[in-house]
Design a protein around this motif. Structure first.
Motif, PDB file in Angstrom:
ATOM      1  N   LEU A   1     -30.774 -14.649 -30.243  1.00 31.34           N
ATOM      2  CA  LEU A   1     -30.584 -13.660 -29.767  1.00 31.34           C
ATOM      3  C   LEU A   1     -29.085 -12.753 -30.046  1.00 31.34           C
ATOM      4  O   LEU A   1     -28.600 -13.684 -29.226  1.00 31.34           O
ATOM      5  CB  LEU A   1     -31.725 -12.003 -29.400  1.00 31.34           C
ATOM      6  CG  LEU A   1     -32.854 -12.750 -29.729  1.00 31.34           C
ATOM      7  CD1 LEU A   1     -33.593 -11.651 -28.521  1.00 31.34           C
ATOM      8  CD2 LEU A   1     -32.460 -11.539 -31.032  1.00 31.34           C
ATOM      9  N   ASP A   2     -28.414 -12.405 -29.808  1.00 33.88           N
ATOM     10  CA  ASP A   2     -27.093 -11.717 -29.811  1.00 33.88           C
ATOM     11  C   ASP A   2     -26.972 -10.747 -28.911  1.00 33.88           C
ATOM     12  O   ASP A   2     -27.377  -9.594 -29.275  1.00 33.88           O
ATOM     13  CB  ASP A   2     -25.820 -11.283 -30.989  1.00 33.88           C
ATOM     14  CG  ASP A   2     -25.077 -11.296 -30.918  1.00 33.88           C
ATOM     15  OD1 ASP A   2     -24.232 -11.645 -29.475  1.00 33.88           O
ATOM     16  OD2 ASP A   2     -23.869 -10.496 -31.417  1.00 33.88           O
ATOM     17  N   THR A   3     -27.747 -10.876 -27.331  1.00 35.57           N
ATOM     18  CA  THR A   3     -28.235 -10.108 -26.226  1.00 35.57           C
ATOM     19  C   THR A   3     -26.806  -8.415 -25.835  1.00 35.57           C
ATOM     20  O   THR A   3     -26.822  -7.439 -26.003  1.00 35.57           O
ATOM     21  CB  THR A   3     -28.178  -9.996 -24.975  1.00 35.57           C
ATOM     22  OG1 THR A   3     -27.862 -11.528 -24.587  1.00 35.57           O
ATOM     23  CG2 THR A   3     -30.191 -11.064 -25.677  1.00 35.57           C
ATOM     24  N   MET A   4     -25.628  -9.790 -26.325  1.00 26.39           N
ATOM     25  CA  MET A   4     -24.078  -8.932 -25.763  1.00 26.39           C
ATOM     26  C   MET A   4     -24.058  -7.820 -26.927  1.00 26.39           C
ATOM     27  O   MET A   4     -23.234  -6.992 -26.384  1.00 26.39           O
ATOM     28  CB  MET A   4     -22.907  -9.869 -25.694  1.00 26.39           C
ATOM     29  CG  MET A   4     -21.461  -9.304 -25.060  1.00 26.39           C
ATOM     30  SD  MET A   4     -19.866 -10.008 -25.599  1.00 26.39           S
ATOM     31  CE  MET A   4     -20.557 -10.999 -24.572  1.00 26.39           C
ATOM     32  N   ALA A   5     -24.236  -8.540 -28.140  1.00 26.90           N
ATOM     33  CA  ALA A   5     -23.974  -7.331 -29.217  1.00 26.90           C
ATOM     34  C   ALA A   5     -25.052  -5.917 -29.142  1.00 26.90           C
ATOM     35  O   ALA A   5     -24.916  -5.047 -29.366  1.00 26.90           O
ATOM     36  CB  ALA A   5     -24.317  -7.880 -30.649  1.00 26.90           C
ATOM     37  N   ALA A   6     -26.154  -6.958 -28.953  1.00 24.48           N
ATOM     38  CA  ALA A   6     -26.487  -4.980 -28.365  1.00 24.48           C
ATOM     39  C   ALA A   6     -26.868  -4.315 -26.938  1.00 24.48           C
ATOM     40  O   ALA A   6     -27.192  -3.555 -27.318  1.00 24.48           O
ATOM     41  CB  ALA A   6     -28.871  -5.392 -27.953  1.00 24.48           C
ATOM     42  N   GLN A   7     -25.772  -5.192 -26.470  1.00 27.86           N
ATOM     43  CA  GLN A   7     -25.605  -3.845 -25.213  1.00 27.86           C
ATOM     44  C   GLN A   7     -24.746  -3.334 -25.597  1.00 27.86           C
ATOM     45  O   GLN A   7     -24.513  -2.214 -25.121  1.00 27.86           O
ATOM     46  CB  GLN A   7     -25.182  -5.139 -24.661  1.00 27.86           C
ATOM     47  CG  GLN A   7     -27.210  -5.510 -23.358  1.00 27.86           C
ATOM     48  CD  GLN A   7     -26.753  -6.560 -22.088  1.00 27.86           C
ATOM     49  OE1 GLN A   7     -25.127  -6.854 -22.063  1.00 27.86           O
ATOM     50  NE2 GLN A   7     -26.873  -6.995 -21.627  1.00 27.86           N
ATOM     51  N   VAL A   8     -23.733  -3.471 -26.254  1.00 26.63           N
ATOM     52  CA  VAL A   8     -23.116  -2.877 -26.404  1.00 26.63           C
ATOM     53  C   VAL A   8     -23.666  -1.452 -27.620  1.00 26.63           C
ATOM     54  O   VAL A   8     -22.558  -0.602 -27.704  1.00 26.63           O
ATOM     55  CB  VAL A   8     -21.766  -3.934 -27.676  1.00 26.63           C
ATOM     56  CG1 VAL A   8     -20.193  -3.524 -28.191  1.00 26.63           C
ATOM     57  CG2 VAL A   8     -20.421  -5.018 -26.679  1.00 26.63           C
ATOM     58  N   LYS A   9     -23.917  -2.085 -28.658  1.00 20.89           N
ATOM     59  CA  LYS A   9     -24.745  -1.728 -29.370  1.00 20.89           C
ATOM     60  C   LYS A   9     -25.638   0.113 -28.576  1.00 20.89           C
ATOM     61  O   LYS A   9     -24.693   1.165 -29.197  1.00 20.89           O
ATOM     62  CB  LYS A   9     -25.012  -1.777 -30.797  1.00 20.89           C
ATOM     63  CG  LYS A   9     -24.572  -3.005 -31.666  1.00 20.89           C
ATOM     64  CD  LYS A   9     -23.891  -2.264 -32.478  1.00 20.89           C
ATOM     65  CE  LYS A   9     -23.473  -2.453 -32.994  1.00 20.89           C
ATOM     66  NZ  LYS A   9     -22.117  -1.968 -33.864  1.00 20.89           N
ATOM     67  N   PHE A  10     -25.420  -0.060 -27.491  1.00 19.77           N
ATOM     68  CA  PHE A  10     -26.406   0.374 -26.970  1.00 19.77           C
ATOM     69  C   PHE A  10     -25.429   1.576 -26.025  1.00 19.77           C
ATOM     70  O   PHE A  10     -25.738   2.491 -25.868  1.00 19.77           O
ATOM     71  CB  PHE A  10     -27.533  -0.164 -25.556  1.00 19.77           C
ATOM     72  CG  PHE A  10     -27.666   0.825 -24.783  1.00 19.77           C
ATOM     73  CD1 PHE A  10     -29.111   1.658 -24.782  1.00 19.77           C
ATOM     74  CD2 PHE A  10     -27.566   0.932 -23.050  1.00 19.77           C
ATOM     75  CE1 PHE A  10     -29.166   2.471 -23.693  1.00 19.77           C
ATOM     76  CE2 PHE A  10     -27.819   1.716 -22.421  1.00 19.77           C
ATOM     77  CZ  PHE A  10     -28.481   2.690 -22.842  1.00 19.77           C
ATOM     78  N   PHE A  11     -24.546   1.393 -25.437  1.00 18.91           N
ATOM     79  CA  PHE A  11     -23.529   1.302 -24.765  1.00 18.91           C
ATOM     80  C   PHE A  11     -22.729   2.409 -26.504  1.00 18.91           C
ATOM     81  O   PHE A  11     -22.491   3.190 -25.545  1.00 18.91           O
ATOM     82  CB  PHE A  11     -21.954   0.706 -24.292  1.00 18.91           C
ATOM     83  CG  PHE A  11     -22.659   0.047 -22.754  1.00 18.91           C
ATOM     84  CD1 PHE A  11     -23.331   0.830 -22.146  1.00 18.91           C
ATOM     85  CD2 PHE A  11     -22.143  -1.062 -22.214  1.00 18.91           C
ATOM     86  CE1 PHE A  11     -24.139  -0.010 -20.803  1.00 18.91           C
ATOM     87  CE2 PHE A  11     -22.632  -1.651 -21.404  1.00 18.91           C
ATOM     88  CZ  PHE A  11     -23.284  -0.522 -20.320  1.00 18.91           C
ATOM     89  N   GLU A  12     -22.336   2.127 -26.660  1.00 13.23           N
ATOM     90  CA  GLU A  12     -22.130   2.990 -28.405  1.00 13.23           C
ATOM     91  C   GLU A  12     -22.265   3.989 -28.392  1.00 13.23           C
ATOM     92  O   GLU A  12     -22.269   4.986 -28.739  1.00 13.23           O
ATOM     93  CB  GLU A  12     -21.456   1.954 -29.811  1.00 13.23           C
ATOM     94  CG  GLU A  12     -20.427   1.033 -28.951  1.00 13.23           C
ATOM     95  CD  GLU A  12     -20.510   0.333 -30.725  1.00 13.23           C
ATOM     96  OE1 GLU A  12     -21.405  -0.029 -31.408  1.00 13.23           O
ATOM     97  OE2 GLU A  12     -18.924  -0.454 -30.182  1.00 13.23           O
TER      98      GLU A  12
END
Length: 143
Positions: A126-137
């Motif tokens: 999984l790309d967990t960093m991308a998921a966190q960035v999308k959550f912040f966006e």
């Protein structure tokens, strides 16, 4: 004059040093707009995170899995800290040694717990960093 030349050489060295480490830690740029935003991010709790998980079918499950994996790290920290501090106290009766082993056990337990979670939940897929960035966006847009 030599002070000015030495200052320029030091400045040139410092710029090269910053560029070298900037390339190695470029992944931190993903978070820079959230760490130092123009307007602060609103406060969020687990209900807001659950709203995001339900609304985003791509990044929601990855974020949910990452949040579950963090619990492994917390449990690992608690177990590591208490067990190593217990052994240190049992065999040495040294307060400072017990405190140091408590801290070291927490660090090692966290690391071990996160590694276990990485394999248990297969986070490497999984790309967990991308998921966190999308959550912040998403949180920024929601505000």
């Amino acid at each position: 004059m030599s002070d000015e030349t030495q200052g320029n050489a030091l400045r040139k060295y410092w710029e090269g040093y910053k560029e070298f480490w900037g390339e190695r830690f470029s992944f931190l740029n993903n978070y820079s707009r959230f760490l130092n935003p123009e307007t602060p991010l609103p406060h969020w709790d687990s209900a807001v995170v659950e709203d995001f998980i339900a609304s985003d079918p791509v990044h929601g499950p990855a974020l949910k899995t990452a949040r579950e994996a963090a619990k492994f790290g917390a449990v690992g920290a608690a177990v590591g800290a208490v067990s190593t501090a217990g052994f240190a106290w049992k065999y040495s009766r040294s307060l400072h040694g017990t405190a140091l082993s408590f801290a070291f056990g927490a660090v090692v337990g966290t690391t071990f717990g996160i590694e276990v979670a990485n394999h248990w939940y297969q986070l490497y897929r999984l790309d967990t960093m991308a998921a966190q960035v999308k959550f912040f966006e998403w949180l920024q847009k929601k505000a």
